[in-house]
Motif scaffolding. Sequence first.
Motif, PDB file in Angstrom:
ATOM      1  N   VAL A 203       0.837  -1.199   0.000  1.00 35.29           N
ATOM      2  CA  VAL A 203       0.000   0.000   0.000  1.00 35.29           C
ATOM      3  C   VAL A 203       0.873   1.251   0.000  1.00 35.29           C
ATOM      4  O   VAL A 203       1.856   1.334   0.736  1.00 35.29           O
ATOM      5  N   CYS A 204       0.518   2.204  -0.839  1.00 35.75           N
ATOM      6  CA  CYS A 204       1.263   3.466  -0.909  1.00 35.75           C
ATOM      7  C   CYS A 204       0.931   4.337   0.296  1.00 35.75           C
ATOM      8  O   CYS A 204      -0.224   4.722   0.499  1.00 35.75           O
ATOM      9  N   LYS A 205       1.948   4.612   1.092  1.00 31.89           N
ATOM     10  CA  LYS A 205       1.834   5.556   2.202  1.00 31.89           C
ATOM     11  C   LYS A 205       3.064   6.453   2.128  1.00 31.89           C
ATOM     12  O   LYS A 205       4.056   6.238   2.828  1.00 31.89           O
ATOM     13  N   ALA A 206       2.979   7.434   1.244  1.00 32.72           N
ATOM     14  CA  ALA A 206       4.137   8.282   0.931  1.00 32.72           C
ATOM     15  C   ALA A 206       4.747   8.931   2.169  1.00 32.72           C
ATOM     16  O   ALA A 206       4.039   9.402   3.058  1.00 32.72           O
ATOM     17  N   GLN A 207       6.070   8.920   2.200  1.00 32.23           N
ATOM     18  CA  GLN A 207       6.829   9.552   3.279  1.00 32.23           C
ATOM     19  C   GLN A 207       7.565  10.755   2.684  1.00 32.23           C
ATOM     20  O   GLN A 207       8.649  10.625   2.131  1.00 32.23           O
ATOM     21  N   ILE A 208       6.940  11.916   2.776  1.00 31.38           N
ATOM     22  CA  ILE A 208       7.502  13.128   2.176  1.00 31.38           C
ATOM     23  C   ILE A 208       7.685  14.183   3.262  1.00 31.38           C
ATOM     24  O   ILE A 208       6.741  14.515   3.983  1.00 31.38           O
ATOM     25  N   PHE A 209       8.900  14.711   3.352  1.00 29.86           N
ATOM     26  CA  PHE A 209       9.208  15.661   4.426  1.00 29.86           C
ATOM     27  C   PHE A 209       9.819  16.962   3.909  1.00 29.86           C
ATOM     28  O   PHE A 209      10.319  17.767   4.688  1.00 29.86           O
ATOM     29  N   THR A 210       9.809  17.161   2.592  1.00 25.31           N
ATOM     30  CA  THR A 210      10.402  18.369   2.014  1.00 25.31           C
ATOM     31  C   THR A 210       9.433  19.028   1.037  1.00 25.31           C
ATOM     32  O   THR A 210       8.411  18.442   0.660  1.00 25.31           O
ATOM     33  N   ASP A 211       9.788  20.242   0.611  1.00 23.12           N
ATOM     34  CA  ASP A 211       9.026  20.919  -0.433  1.00 23.12           C
ATOM     35  C   ASP A 211       9.455  20.378  -1.798  1.00 23.12           C
ATOM     36  O   ASP A 211      10.462  19.671  -1.921  1.00 23.12           O
ATOM     37  N   TRP A 212       8.695  20.733  -2.817  1.00 23.48           N
ATOM     38  CA  TRP A 212       9.088  20.410  -4.186  1.00 23.48           C
ATOM     39  C   TRP A 212      10.395  21.138  -4.512  1.00 23.48           C
ATOM     40  O   TRP A 212      10.633  22.257  -4.045  1.00 23.48           O
ATOM     41  N   ILE A 213      11.228  20.515  -5.315  1.00 25.57           N
ATOM     42  CA  ILE A 213      12.526  21.093  -5.684  1.00 25.57           C
ATOM     43  C   ILE A 213      12.428  21.841  -7.013  1.00 25.57           C
ATOM     44  O   ILE A 213      11.759  21.390  -7.937  1.00 25.57           O
ATOM     45  N   ASP A 214      13.107  22.990  -7.087  1.00 33.05           N
ATOM     46  CA  ASP A 214      13.271  23.762  -8.326  1.00 33.05           C
ATOM     47  C   ASP A 214      12.021  24.547  -8.733  1.00 33.05           C
ATOM     48  O   ASP A 214      11.643  24.571  -9.908  1.00 33.05           O
ATOM     49  N   GLY A 215      11.395  25.200  -7.763  1.00 36.09           N
ATOM     50  CA  GLY A 215      10.259  26.064  -8.076  1.00 36.09           C
ATOM     51  C   GLY A 215      10.717  27.387  -8.681  1.00 36.09           C
ATOM     52  O   GLY A 215      11.917  27.684  -8.731  1.00 36.09           O
ATOM     53  N   LYS A 216       9.766  28.204  -9.133  1.00 36.34           N
ATOM     54  CA  LYS A 216      10.093  29.500  -9.742  1.00 36.34           C
ATOM     55  C   LYS A 216      10.222  30.543  -8.629  1.00 36.34           C
ATOM     56  O   LYS A 216       9.226  31.084  -8.137  1.00 36.34           O
ATOM     57  N   LYS A 217      11.465  30.834  -8.267  1.00 35.77           N
ATOM     58  CA  LYS A 217      11.743  31.671  -7.102  1.00 35.77           C
ATOM     59  C   LYS A 217      11.321  33.128  -7.269  1.00 35.77           C
ATOM     60  O   LYS A 217      11.074  33.822  -6.277  1.00 35.77           O
ATOM     61  N   ASP A 218      11.249  33.603  -8.513  1.00 25.74           N
ATOM     62  CA  ASP A 218      10.884  35.009  -8.711  1.00 25.74           C
ATOM     63  C   ASP A 218       9.375  35.214  -8.837  1.00 25.74           C
ATOM     64  O   ASP A 218       8.909  36.330  -9.071  1.00 25.74           O
ATOM     65  N   VAL A 219       8.611  34.137  -8.696  1.00 24.02           N
ATOM     66  CA  VAL A 219       7.148  34.244  -8.676  1.00 24.02           C
ATOM     67  C   VAL A 219       6.658  33.543  -7.415  1.00 24.02           C
ATOM     68  O   VAL A 219       6.744  32.320  -7.299  1.00 24.02           O
ATOM     69  N   LEU A 220       6.168  34.331  -6.475  1.00 22.76           N
ATOM     70  CA  LEU A 220       5.732  33.767  -5.201  1.00 22.76           C
ATOM     71  C   LEU A 220       4.217  33.587  -5.158  1.00 22.76           C
ATOM     72  O   LEU A 220       3.458  34.470  -5.554  1.00 22.76           O
TER      73      LEU A 220
END
Length: 251
Positions: A203-220
Amino acid sequence: MASENEEKYGTVLGTAKYEAEKSVTDTVETVKGMGTLASNLGGYLKRDVGNAWDSLNKSPEEKAAIKEKKDAEDAKVSAEAKAAVDAEAARIKKLQDSYITHTAVILCSYAARESYLVVPTSHGELIHGIPQLNVGDSKPNINVRSFGVCMSPKNPSVQAAAKKIVADIKDKPKTFTEKVMDFFSKPPKVEIGKDLVEMCAGVCKAQIFTDWIDGKKDVLIDGKPALLGRCKLQCGYGGKIKFYTSGQREE
């Protein structure tokens, strides 16, 4: 049948007789199956011979026309396949710089199917009326919907599935032949190896503890970089999560 033989000949001899009778029955059924297969093959051979005869009687012009038609059909199929591959490559390339919105389709390297990235409450920015997401929208079940089935060897659920298979094998009643073999030799050891675990699913029980990588930093978006199609996410069980669609309506 086994119980009748055991009464007549004793437990061991009776069981052996039963196994022998069963072997004969199985052999008979196999022979019958081979007869049916031979009959079917006969039909195929007759058809193939007929086709070969027709081919031999065609004129060179007819053969050339048939070959030309087949070559044209093959070329069309090949061209359509190439066009589809090129179109998908172009779509994926465009996706890399596309803003991600609510219900974008995501893929995981250890998942059996796709899932979706969602946001319970809009951050206040919309694209064609659909909430735009930021790199912080990475929480399991809240944002990253379950992929359902996981095939990562690191997932405890997958490991449990492998253990159950081994347990079922050990608990399976042994045949007479297996019992005899065990008497004369050491039974093979059943272990939970890497190969077995890699064939299992849990069964999928995702273990995610970070934000997505490589977002557009100049658009918040709500104080965090906007999420783009090129962004990646890592699950603690080793799965690499990426986007397949942006969620925008034009797709």
